[in-house]
Design an enzyme around this catalytic site. Structure first.
Site, short mmCIF file in Angstrom:
data_model
loop_
_atom_site.label_atom_id
_atom_site.label_comp_id
_atom_site.label_asym_id
_atom_site.label_seq_id
_atom_site.Cartn_x
_atom_site.Cartn_y
_atom_site.Cartn_z
N HIS A 241 40.80 178.17 -84.56
CA HIS A 241 40.58 176.83 -85.09
C HIS A 241 41.48 176.59 -86.29
O HIS A 241 41.38 177.30 -87.29
CB HIS A 241 39.12 176.66 -85.51
CG HIS A 241 38.16 176.78 -84.37
ND1 HIS A 241 37.47 175.68 -83.88
CD2 HIS A 241 37.78 177.84 -83.60
CE1 HIS A 241 36.70 176.07 -82.87
NE2 HIS A 241 36.88 177.37 -82.69
N CYS B 15 41.25 174.24 -88.32
CA CYS B 15 40.45 173.83 -89.47
C CYS B 15 40.01 175.03 -90.30
O CYS B 15 39.69 174.89 -91.48
CB CYS B 15 39.25 172.99 -89.04
SG CYS B 15 38.15 173.78 -87.87
N GLN C 279 33.59 173.84 -80.10
CA GLN C 279 33.67 174.91 -79.11
C GLN C 279 32.33 175.19 -78.44
O GLN C 279 32.27 175.44 -77.24
CB GLN C 279 34.22 176.18 -79.78
CG GLN C 279 34.38 177.34 -78.83
CD GLN C 279 34.99 178.55 -79.50
OE1 GLN C 279 35.69 178.43 -80.51
NE2 GLN C 279 34.74 179.72 -78.96
N CYS D 49 39.12 169.48 -82.95
CA CYS D 49 37.84 169.61 -83.64
C CYS D 49 37.36 168.22 -84.08
O CYS D 49 38.09 167.48 -84.73
CB CYS D 49 38.03 170.53 -84.85
SG CYS D 49 36.73 170.46 -86.06
N GLU D 50 36.15 167.89 -83.73
CA GLU D 50 35.63 166.57 -84.07
C GLU D 50 35.30 166.44 -85.56
O GLU D 50 35.13 165.33 -86.07
CB GLU D 50 34.39 166.23 -83.24
CG GLU D 50 33.17 167.04 -83.56
CD GLU D 50 31.99 166.69 -82.67
OE1 GLU D 50 30.86 166.77 -83.17
OE2 GLU D 50 32.17 166.34 -81.49
N HIS D 51 35.24 167.55 -86.27
CA HIS D 51 34.91 167.49 -87.70
C HIS D 51 36.12 167.21 -88.58
O HIS D 51 35.99 166.57 -89.62
CB HIS D 51 34.25 168.79 -88.15
CG HIS D 51 32.98 169.08 -87.43
ND1 HIS D 51 32.63 170.35 -87.01
CD2 HIS D 51 31.98 168.26 -87.02
CE1 HIS D 51 31.47 170.30 -86.39
NE2 HIS D 51 31.05 169.05 -86.37
N HIS D 52 37.29 167.71 -88.17
CA HIS D 52 38.49 167.58 -89.02
C HIS D 52 39.67 166.95 -88.29
O HIS D 52 40.73 166.77 -88.88
CB HIS D 52 38.90 168.95 -89.56
CG HIS D 52 37.82 169.61 -90.34
ND1 HIS D 52 37.02 170.60 -89.79
CD2 HIS D 52 37.37 169.42 -91.60
CE1 HIS D 52 36.14 170.99 -90.69
NE2 HIS D 52 36.32 170.30 -91.79
#
Length: 193
Positions: free
Chosen positions: A153, A155, A125, A84-87
């Site tokens: 996920h 996250c 995703q 995940c690019e956010h976390h």
């Protein structure tokens, strides 16, 4: 997955950052159990982001063949692992790809390689699903492409809301799958959605 040759300079640079991260979170990077962790983590990061060093269109075009048969081709349950690019936490699941040949077909293993190439990047995703669909529509003539992705996920499971049983499904399509709802319905029936 084949073994990756690592660039020693790159690994050393990434490892230095991991060493500092260990220190910043309160660990002792010189502790016996952590001595080689920065290098191992650096190699793991390079491995799981190898998609940045691949060209999915080139992968696809290596196995396009003449074909005037099937009404629809579906490859189900292509497993993938991504970050995940956010976390910067893993998400993983399965992708199912369907397409309607228009005089050409693609080697089935290339569908898995295309999924892998996009998954092995910092990703979300929704984008992963759309990228696979768009790439196949670009790589060969088709009357339509449809891609379904179901993933879990970390996250959502390890932090934040901590919902252990959650999963996410995304769908992207083009061509006749977009203009003919009956084709989408047939695809969904074949997937037991």
């Amino acid at each position: 997955m084949m073994k990756i040759d690592h660039d020693d300079k790159l690994i050393a640079e990434i490892a230095a950052h991991y060493r500092e991260i260990l220190r910043l979170i309160g660990e002792d990077p010189e502790r016996e159990g952590l001595l080689k962790t920065p290098e191992r983590a650096a190699k793991a990061l390079v491995d799981i982001t190898q998609g940045y060093r691949q060209n999915p269109l080139e992968i696809a075009r290596k196995a396009i063949f003449e074909h005037d048969g099937s009404k629809i081709v579906i490859v189900k349950d292509i497993e993938f692992y991504s970050m995940c690019e956010h976390h910067i936490l893993p998400f993983f699941g399965k992708v199912t790809v369907g397409y309607i040949p228009k005089g050409k077909m693609i080697g089935l293993s290339k569908l898995a390689r295309i999924v892998e190439s996009f998954a092995r990047r910092l990703q979300v995703q929704e984008r992963l699903t759309a990228q696979v669909c768009a790439l196949l529509a670009e790589a060969m003539p088709t009357d339509g492409v449809i891609v379904a992705c179901n993933a879990e996920h970390l996250c959502m499971k390890m932090r934040g809301v901590e919902k252990q049983d959650s999963s996410t499904t995304t769908l992207d399509y083009c061509g006749r799958f977009e203009t003919e709802p009956a084709l989408r319905d047939e695809f969904m029936r074949l997937l037991n959605f």
